[in-house]
Design a protein around this motif. Structure first.
Motif, short mmCIF file in Angstrom:
data_model
loop_
_atom_site.label_atom_id
_atom_site.label_comp_id
_atom_site.label_asym_id
_atom_site.label_seq_id
_atom_site.Cartn_x
_atom_site.Cartn_y
_atom_site.Cartn_z
N LYS A 81 -2.31 -0.75 1.69
CA LYS A 81 -3.15 -1.24 0.73
C LYS A 81 -3.96 -0.20 0.17
O LYS A 81 -3.98 0.14 -1.02
CB LYS A 81 -4.38 -2.78 1.27
CG LYS A 81 -3.71 -4.14 0.93
CD LYS A 81 -4.71 -4.76 1.16
CE LYS A 81 -3.86 -6.04 1.87
NZ LYS A 81 -4.79 -7.06 2.39
N VAL B 294 -7.72 -4.11 -5.57
CA VAL B 294 -6.14 -4.19 -4.59
C VAL B 294 -5.91 -4.37 -2.68
O VAL B 294 -5.02 -4.71 -2.37
CB VAL B 294 -5.21 -2.93 -4.92
CG1 VAL B 294 -5.00 -2.80 -6.79
CG2 VAL B 294 -6.07 -1.95 -5.11
N ALA C 113 -8.00 -8.57 -1.48
CA ALA C 113 -7.16 -9.60 -1.99
C ALA C 113 -6.59 -9.23 -0.66
O ALA C 113 -5.47 -8.16 -0.44
CB ALA C 113 -6.31 -9.96 -2.86
N LEU D 100 -1.00 -8.08 -1.54
CA LEU D 100 -1.07 -6.93 -2.31
C LEU D 100 0.89 -6.84 -3.02
O LEU D 100 1.43 -6.45 -2.13
CB LEU D 100 -1.35 -5.92 -2.55
CG LEU D 100 -1.39 -4.67 -3.36
CD1 LEU D 100 -1.73 -5.71 -5.45
CD2 LEU D 100 -1.78 -3.02 -3.12
N PRO E 39 -2.93 -7.97 -6.84
CA PRO E 39 -3.32 -8.76 -5.73
C PRO E 39 -3.59 -10.12 -5.86
O PRO E 39 -3.50 -10.67 -6.66
CB PRO E 39 -4.73 -8.29 -5.95
CG PRO E 39 -4.78 -7.32 -6.96
CD PRO E 39 -3.20 -7.90 -7.71
#
Ligand SMILES: Cc1cc2nc3c(=O)[nH]c(=O)nc-3n(C[C@H](O)[C@H](O)[C@H](O)COP(=O)(O)O)c2cc1C
Length: 185
Positions: free
Chosen positions: A56, A73, A76, A79, A154
């Motif tokens: 990520k 991004v 969450a 992704l 996300p």
């Protein structure tokens, strides 16, 4: 949630709770892509589901700092990198069927929004993130040459309830029979 309600209520979510998303819900969201329409059912999509924090961070490095989804991004739980195989959608026997050439972005756009609407129906938030360094993201995701990444999405439980920007009225963009003819409905 019915489809019309979902379309109306979906908003771009850029703040996420750390709460995990169940594998069952993730599967339902991915199935929304599976059942999306595509040019001659070419299904050119390939999805990379990212749950590794390091990956990520790598992908976050592909967003310009001004992108309002820079934090989303990594925050969450998932992704999703929306990728696709080039030269399939809109092609027949290797040649383009229309003046627009590859319809990959069109098909991936439909599929991506299906994903976002399915997420909304499950109480999950998403945002389309298309403003990225696509070349860098392709490298980070280790995509083969014939596959490109178009956007990142996300996926997680929303930590905000944005109202979202307004929209044009129907009268501004609906034309009757030929361009410029307007009618009140
Ligand atoms: C193809 C596409 C790319 C987008 N790229 C970004 C992006 O890079 N970063 C971002 O924060 N929002 C991005 N958005 C979200 C839009 O800004 C958002 O959908 C629009 O402002 C309408 O707001 P709403 O989704 O809340 O209704 C993108 C949306 C689409 C459809």
């Amino acid at each position: 949630m019915d489809i019309l309600e979902g379309i109306r209520a979906r908003r771009s979510i850029r703040k996420y709770k750390p709460d995990p998303v169940s594998i069952q819900d993730l599967k339902k969201v991915l199935e929304a892509v599976q059942w999306s329409p595509s040019w001659t059912n070419s299904q050119c999509w390939e999805l990379v589901v990212v749950d590794d924090p390091e990956m990520k961070l790598k992908l976050q490095g592909c967003l310009p700092l001004g992108n309002p989804s820079v934090k989303a991004v990594v925050e969450a739980p998932y992704l999703i990198a929306v990728c696709g195989k080039k030269g399939r959608s809109g092609f027949k026997k290797g040649g383009p069927m229309t003046i627009y050439g590859d319809w990959i972005a069109f098909d991936l756009g439909i599929a991506s929004e299906h994903l976002c609407l399915a997420a909304k129906a499950l109480g999950l938030g998403t945002v389309h993130v298309g403003l990225i360094d696509h070349k860098k993201a392709k490298e980070a995701l280790k995509l083969p040459d014939d596959i490109d990444v178009y956007e990142l999405i996300p996926l997680g439980y929303p930590l905000e309830e944005p109202t979202g920007p307004g929209r044009k009225s129907l009268g501004e963009f609906v034309h009757w029979n030929s361009f410029g003819n307007k009618k009140e409905i």
